[in-house]
Write a protein that holds these residues in place. Sequence first.
Motif, PDB file in Angstrom:
ATOM      1  N   PRO A   1       0.800  -1.219   0.000  1.00 49.94           N
ATOM      2  CA  PRO A   1       0.000   0.000   0.000  1.00 49.94           C
ATOM      3  C   PRO A   1       0.840   1.279   0.000  1.00 49.94           C
ATOM      4  O   PRO A   1       1.898   1.341   0.624  1.00 49.94           O
ATOM      5  N   SER A   2       0.348   2.287  -0.700  1.00 50.31           N
ATOM      6  CA  SER A   2       1.036   3.586  -0.757  1.00 50.31           C
ATOM      7  C   SER A   2       0.033   4.632  -1.204  1.00 50.31           C
ATOM      8  O   SER A   2      -0.782   4.382  -2.092  1.00 50.31           O
ATOM      9  N   THR A   3       0.095   5.799  -0.607  1.00 50.87           N
ATOM     10  CA  THR A   3      -0.688   6.939  -1.090  1.00 50.87           C
ATOM     11  C   THR A   3       0.263   7.959  -1.683  1.00 50.87           C
ATOM     12  O   THR A   3       0.236   8.254  -2.883  1.00 50.87           O
ATOM     13  N   ARG A   4       1.157   8.515  -0.831  1.00 45.71           N
ATOM     14  CA  ARG A   4       2.018   9.623  -1.253  1.00 45.71           C
ATOM     15  C   ARG A   4       3.035   9.233  -2.322  1.00 45.71           C
ATOM     16  O   ARG A   4       3.201   9.952  -3.311  1.00 45.71           O
ATOM     17  N   THR A   5       3.737   8.135  -2.105  1.00 48.24           N
ATOM     18  CA  THR A   5       4.823   7.798  -3.031  1.00 48.24           C
ATOM     19  C   THR A   5       4.239   7.476  -4.405  1.00 48.24           C
ATOM     20  O   THR A   5       4.738   7.947  -5.431  1.00 48.24           O
ATOM     21  N   PHE A   6       3.141   6.702  -4.404  1.00 44.20           N
ATOM     22  CA  PHE A   6       2.508   6.363  -5.682  1.00 44.20           C
ATOM     23  C   PHE A   6       2.022   7.625  -6.391  1.00 44.20           C
ATOM     24  O   PHE A   6       2.346   7.877  -7.554  1.00 44.20           O
TER      25      PHE A   6
ATOM     26  N   HIS B   1       7.520  14.287   9.368  1.00 45.00           N
ATOM     27  CA  HIS B   1       6.928  12.944   9.459  1.00 45.00           C
ATOM     28  C   HIS B   1       6.806  12.447   8.022  1.00 45.00           C
ATOM     29  O   HIS B   1       6.336  13.192   7.164  1.00 45.00           O
ATOM     30  N   PRO B   2       7.217  11.208   7.746  1.00 42.11           N
ATOM     31  CA  PRO B   2       7.069  10.732   6.358  1.00 42.11           C
ATOM     32  C   PRO B   2       5.601  10.501   6.001  1.00 42.11           C
ATOM     33  O   PRO B   2       5.265  10.433   4.817  1.00 42.11           O
ATOM     34  N   LEU B   3       4.739  10.363   7.017  1.00 44.41           N
ATOM     35  CA  LEU B   3       3.330  10.034   6.865  1.00 44.41           C
ATOM     36  C   LEU B   3       3.181   8.650   6.186  1.00 44.41           C
ATOM     37  O   LEU B   3       4.074   8.272   5.452  1.00 44.41           O
TER      38      LEU B   3
END
Length: 360
Positions: free
Chosen positions: A87-92, A309-311
């Motif tokens: 799972p990923s939100t930001r990186t994707f 924070h990397p979140l």
Amino acid sequence: MKAKIKPLPEITWDELQQLTLDDKARCFNRSDRPLHILVAQQFDRPLLQELGDMATRIRQVAKSKQGMDFLGNLLSHKTAMLYFTQPSTRTFLSFHSACQILGMRTVEVRDTSTSSEMKGETQEDSIRTFSSFSDVIIMRSAIGGLAEKMAWMLSHTERPVPIVNAGSGKDQHPTQALLDIYTLQRSFEKRGGIDRKTVVFVGDLARGRTVRSLAYLLTNYERVKQVFIAPPALQIGKDILDHLKASGSEYELASDFEKVIPEADAIYMTRIQDEWDDKTGDSGKVDISKYSFAAEHLKLLQPHAVIMHPLPRRKEIAVEVDHDPRAVYWRQVRNGMWIRVALLAHIFDCSDSIRDYHGS
Ligand code: CP
């Protein structure tokens, strides 16, 4: 004089595994430039500065329609494969947006239940298939070292397209560390840069791959002190401490967070990563209040310091803290897109065109 390292297409897998991370980093480069982006050790200080400056240039160019049209034409002949099986939100989304800004087409697999891996196809064959349709493969995986293995495998094929590690197991997340460095560069631009700063890492440091990659990158700067505050079972790995020792970097393992806050220039909070727990689920029992940034901690923080924070976060930073100008974690998200545009421009060698267009 450093010993000569065989390039990736000439080295066997066993030989590669015998190398130190620093030597591996040289092996992943071609003509001293990163070919694959796999580990933080591939980035030295001049390259970190170059990428940060390029990200800032790109965001300035992107302010106008004309500038966006220029950027959107640069890589319109290239395709990126986004292979995100964790799972990923930001990186994707930031890689996806970065590709779009440069005009790249994107294809993706985010769930192997929809790919032929469900029929028993190996990851090697999947990646080799992706290389037929794309010019770069950006991948996130729960399997540590998988990106490295795939880069080695592809380098022995007819289409050795670059692999970008977008987070691998518990080991590294080099592009998150790039955006963290870019955020620190911008935050301390008027305070002498990153040199001589104290960076305090808090939370799950054993399994936080963003912390591991950033701890490596910070050794590129002079007299940076790194402080690690974590529950004993989740303290930073010995391999990182050995690297800090070997590079002559100052570090400290601490337990009293409140005592350390006033000396911090940057506080890097992390979430307890219980997705890595075994069946006992031990990390769920950690009292995270000792490893959390509460609204009352703001008064202990220096006026120029930043909270990072990397979140994603859970409760380790109180939502009330978001309104304080020293909370830069939402800026980190935006910086992540721009530094990834700069990275893709670097990989595909179009940084000079951007420099010419920008005029600096
Ligand atoms: N920081 C980070 O890697 O976030 P995502 O897991 O949402 O990509």
